[in-house]
Enzyme design. Structure first.
Site, mmCIF file in Angstrom:
data_model
loop_
_atom_site.group_PDB
_atom_site.id
_atom_site.type_symbol
_atom_site.label_atom_id
_atom_site.label_comp_id
_atom_site.label_asym_id
_atom_site.label_seq_id
_atom_site.Cartn_x
_atom_site.Cartn_y
_atom_site.Cartn_z
ATOM 1 N N ALA A 122 -37.591 -10.781 -7.868
ATOM 2 C CA ALA A 122 -35.930 -10.552 -7.377
ATOM 3 C C ALA A 122 -36.083 -11.352 -5.941
ATOM 4 O O ALA A 122 -36.945 -11.091 -5.119
ATOM 5 C CB ALA A 122 -35.666 -9.072 -7.029
ATOM 6 N N TYR B 197 -26.004 -8.828 -2.492
ATOM 7 C CA TYR B 197 -27.238 -8.197 -3.371
ATOM 8 C C TYR B 197 -26.881 -7.838 -4.607
ATOM 9 O O TYR B 197 -27.117 -8.170 -5.863
ATOM 10 C CB TYR B 197 -28.218 -7.459 -2.531
HETATM 11 N N1 LIG Z 1 -37.837 -2.203 -4.317
HETATM 12 C C1 LIG Z 1 -36.560 -1.724 -4.604
HETATM 13 O O1 LIG Z 1 -36.033 -0.543 -3.820
HETATM 14 C C2 LIG Z 1 -35.766 -1.722 -5.711
HETATM 15 C C3 LIG Z 1 -34.569 -0.967 -5.837
HETATM 16 C C4 LIG Z 1 -33.797 -1.176 -7.091
HETATM 17 C C5 LIG Z 1 -34.149 -2.205 -8.027
HETATM 18 N N2 LIG Z 1 -35.172 -3.097 -7.650
HETATM 19 C C6 LIG Z 1 -35.618 -4.067 -8.625
HETATM 20 O O2 LIG Z 1 -36.784 -3.857 -9.197
HETATM 21 C C7 LIG Z 1 -37.371 -5.111 -9.453
HETATM 22 C C8 LIG Z 1 -38.757 -4.858 -8.937
HETATM 23 O O3 LIG Z 1 -38.896 -4.618 -7.654
HETATM 24 P P1 LIG Z 1 -40.154 -4.595 -6.643
HETATM 25 O O4 LIG Z 1 -40.052 -4.001 -5.674
HETATM 26 O O5 LIG Z 1 -41.325 -4.477 -7.599
HETATM 27 O O6 LIG Z 1 -40.392 -6.278 -6.183
HETATM 28 P P2 LIG Z 1 -41.440 -6.839 -5.153
HETATM 29 O O7 LIG Z 1 -42.604 -5.754 -5.044
HETATM 30 O O8 LIG Z 1 -40.717 -7.386 -3.952
HETATM 31 O O9 LIG Z 1 -42.057 -8.095 -6.038
HETATM 32 C C9 LIG Z 1 -41.144 -9.033 -6.485
HETATM 33 C C10 LIG Z 1 -42.084 -10.019 -6.988
HETATM 34 O O10 LIG Z 1 -41.261 -10.935 -7.440
HETATM 35 C C11 LIG Z 1 -41.903 -12.461 -7.176
HETATM 36 N N3 LIG Z 1 -40.768 -13.501 -6.716
HETATM 37 C C12 LIG Z 1 -39.954 -13.598 -6.073
HETATM 38 N N4 LIG Z 1 -39.571 -14.625 -6.001
HETATM 39 C C13 LIG Z 1 -39.766 -15.278 -7.102
HETATM 40 C C14 LIG Z 1 -39.671 -16.563 -7.683
HETATM 41 N N5 LIG Z 1 -38.648 -17.368 -7.194
HETATM 42 N N6 LIG Z 1 -40.147 -16.820 -8.663
HETATM 43 C C15 LIG Z 1 -41.134 -16.159 -9.128
HETATM 44 N N7 LIG Z 1 -41.592 -15.018 -8.509
HETATM 45 C C16 LIG Z 1 -40.866 -14.409 -7.514
HETATM 46 C C17 LIG Z 1 -42.774 -12.033 -5.799
HETATM 47 O O11 LIG Z 1 -43.846 -12.826 -5.650
HETATM 48 P P3 LIG Z 1 -44.421 -13.548 -4.341
HETATM 49 O O12 LIG Z 1 -45.200 -12.233 -4.011
HETATM 50 O O13 LIG Z 1 -45.174 -14.408 -4.574
HETATM 51 O O14 LIG Z 1 -43.357 -13.601 -3.290
HETATM 52 C C18 LIG Z 1 -42.963 -10.730 -6.128
HETATM 53 O O15 LIG Z 1 -44.383 -10.424 -6.600
HETATM 54 C C19 LIG Z 1 -36.533 -6.253 -9.034
HETATM 55 O O16 LIG Z 1 -35.834 -6.674 -9.918
HETATM 56 C C20 LIG Z 1 -35.628 -5.303 -8.006
HETATM 57 O O17 LIG Z 1 -34.326 -6.007 -7.853
HETATM 58 C C21 LIG Z 1 -35.661 -2.838 -6.827
#
Ligand SMILES: NC(=O)c1ccc[n+]([C@@H]2O[C@H](COP(=O)([O-])OP(=O)(O)OC[C@H]3O[C@@H](n4cnc5c(N)ncnc54)[C@H](OP(=O)(O)O)[C@@H]3O)[C@@H](O)[C@H]2O)c1
Length: 296
Positions: free
Chosen positions: A61, A126
Site C-alpha cells: 500500500a 488515502y
Molecule cells: N498500517 C495501518 O495502520 C493500516 C490501517 C488500515 C489498513 N491498512 C492496510 O493494511 C495493509 C497492510 O499494511 P501494513 O501496515 O502491513 O503495511 P506495511 O508494513 O507498510 O507494508 C507494506 C508493504 O508493501 C510493500 N510495497 C509498497 N509499495 C509497493 C510496490 N509498489 N510494489 C510492491 N510492494 C510494495 C512494501 O515494501 P518495501 O518494504 O519494499 O517498501 C511493504 O513491504 C495495507 O493495504 C494497508 O493499507 C493498514
C-alpha cells in the site's frame, strides 16, 4: 497444498503471513518490492505466470496518509491502478485475490461501528485511493476478490518499513525522557495486531467465505490516548498521557473521528479476532521474546 503468492513480505502483515501460512496448510512465496513492483504491470504478469499461485495476497500500500495528499498520483498508482491490474490478472488466471483496505473509506459520522455494508465516504486522498481499489477489484472480479478492511494496524519487530515503525513502537520512543505526552482523544478506533489479522485471513481462506468485503479487526474500541495508556502499562513507561481533542484534523487534512469497524460477516463463519487489549498483550509477548532472542 494451495500456493499463496504474497506481495509485501517485508511489511507488518506480510511478515506475519509468512510465519503463519504453513500452520494453516498453505505454501507461501513472498516477494518484496525489489522482486516485484506492483506499479509495473509487465513484471506482475511475469511473476504470476512464473509462480502460478492459487491465491494472491496483496498487502502492499501507499499509506502514509499526509503523503497521499501531496502525492495523489503515487497513491492512486499503488492503491487503485495496481489493485485494478492485479484483479484483472487474477481473473484471467483464475486465482483467488485478497487485498487489504482501511477504516479511512468511512467519514466517521455514523457514531457506531461500521459494518461491511455501510456506505463509504472517504475524507482524504488515502481513503479515496483505497476505495477506488476496492471498487475496481470487486467490479472486475466479483467471483474471486476478498477485500479485507482493517484499522490501526501494528506488528513486527520494527513495524511498517514505509511508515517508519508503527504507533506502538513510535509512541514508546516519543515518550523517552518526557514526564507527560499529549495524545489525541477524539479519534475512536479498533487497533489491530497484524498477527491476529494474519491468522484471521488464513482462517477465512480455509472457510466457506464468499468473495466480497470483510472487516477484520481486534474487538472493542478506544481512543489513541486510551491505546497509549494501555501500551505504557505493558511497556512499563511512566510518562503520563494527557488526552487532547485535536478535532480530527491534521492541517487541512481530515481524519474520521469514529472509525471502529464491526466484523459481522467473518464472525458469522466463526472467525473473530480477540479484544484489542488481548491483541496488544500478544504483541508485547512477541516483542519481549524477540528482544530476548536478539540478546542471545
Ligand atoms: N498500517 C495501518 O495502520 C493500516 C490501517 C488500515 C489498513 N491498512 C492496510 O493494511 C495493509 C497492510 O499494511 P501494513 O501496515 O502491513 O503495511 P506495511 O508494513 O507498510 O507494508 C507494506 C508493504 O508493501 C510493500 N510495497 C509498497 N509499495 C509497493 C510496490 N509498489 N510494489 C510492491 N510492494 C510494495 C512494501 O515494501 P518495501 O518494504 O519494499 O517498501 C511493504 O513491504 C495495507 O493495504 C494497508 O493499507 C493498514
Amino acid at each position: 497444498m494451495k500456493k499463496i503468492l504474497l506481495i509485501g513480505k517485508t511489511g507488518q502483515l506480510g511478515g506475519e503471513l509468512i510465519k503463519d501460512a504453513s500452520a494453516f496448510d498453505f505454501e507461501l512465496i513472498g516477494l518484496n518490492r525489489s522482486d516485484l513492483d506492483i506499479t509495473n504491470e509487465a513484471q506482475m504478469a511475469e511473476k504470476i505466470t512464473e509462480i502460478k499461485p492459487d491465491i494472491l495476497i496483496n498487502t502492499a500500500a501507499f499509506h502514509v496518509v499526509p503523503k497521499c495528499e501531496t502525492e495523489p498520483a503515487a497513491a492512486m498508482a499503488v492503491n487503485f491502478v495496481a489493485v485494478d491490474k492485479l484483479a484483472r490478472l487474477c481473473r484471467h488466471h483464475n486465482i483467488k485475490f485478497i487485498t487489504y483496505s482501511t477504516d479511512y473509506v468511512f467519514d466517521g459520522e455514523k457514531g457506531s461501528p461500521y459494518e461491511e455494508t455501510d456506505s463509504p465516504r472517504p475524507l482524504q486522498v488515502y481513503g479515496i485511493s483505497k476505495l477506488a481499489g476496492e471498487y475496481a477489484a470487486l467490479n472486475i472480479y466479483p467471483e474471486g476478490v476478498f477485500v479485507i478492511r482493517t484499522n490501526g494496524l501494528y506488528g513486527g519487530a520494527t513495524g511498517s518499513p514505509d511508515k517508519g515503525g508503527n504507533f506502538v513502537l513510535n509512541i514508546i520512543k516519543e515518550a523517552k525522557g518526557k514526564n507527560i505526552i499529549e495524545v489525541s482523544s477524539e479519534q475512536i478506533i479498533s487497533p489491530t495486531y497484524a498477527g491476529d489479522l494474519s491468522q484471521a485471513t488464513l482462517k477465512l481462506l480455509n472457510s466457506q467465505a464468499k468473495p466480497g468485503v470483510y472487516h477484520l479487526v481486534n474487538e472493542g474500541q478506544c481512543s489513541w490516548a486510551e491505546f497509549t495508556q494501555a501500551i505504557f502499562k505493558l511497556a512499563k513507561v511512566k510518562t503520563e498521557v494527557k488526552p487532547v481533542d485535536r478535532g480530527g484534523a491534521s492541517g487541512s487534512m481530515k481524519r474520521p473521528k469514529f472509525s471502529v469497524l464491526k466484523n459481522t460477516k467473518a464472525k458469522a463463519l466463526g472467525i473473530e479476532l480477540s479484544s484489542w487489549q488481548a491483541g496488544l498483550k500478544t504483541y508485547f509477548n512477541f516483542l519481549n521474546n524477540y528482544q530476548d532472542e536478539s540478546k542471545n
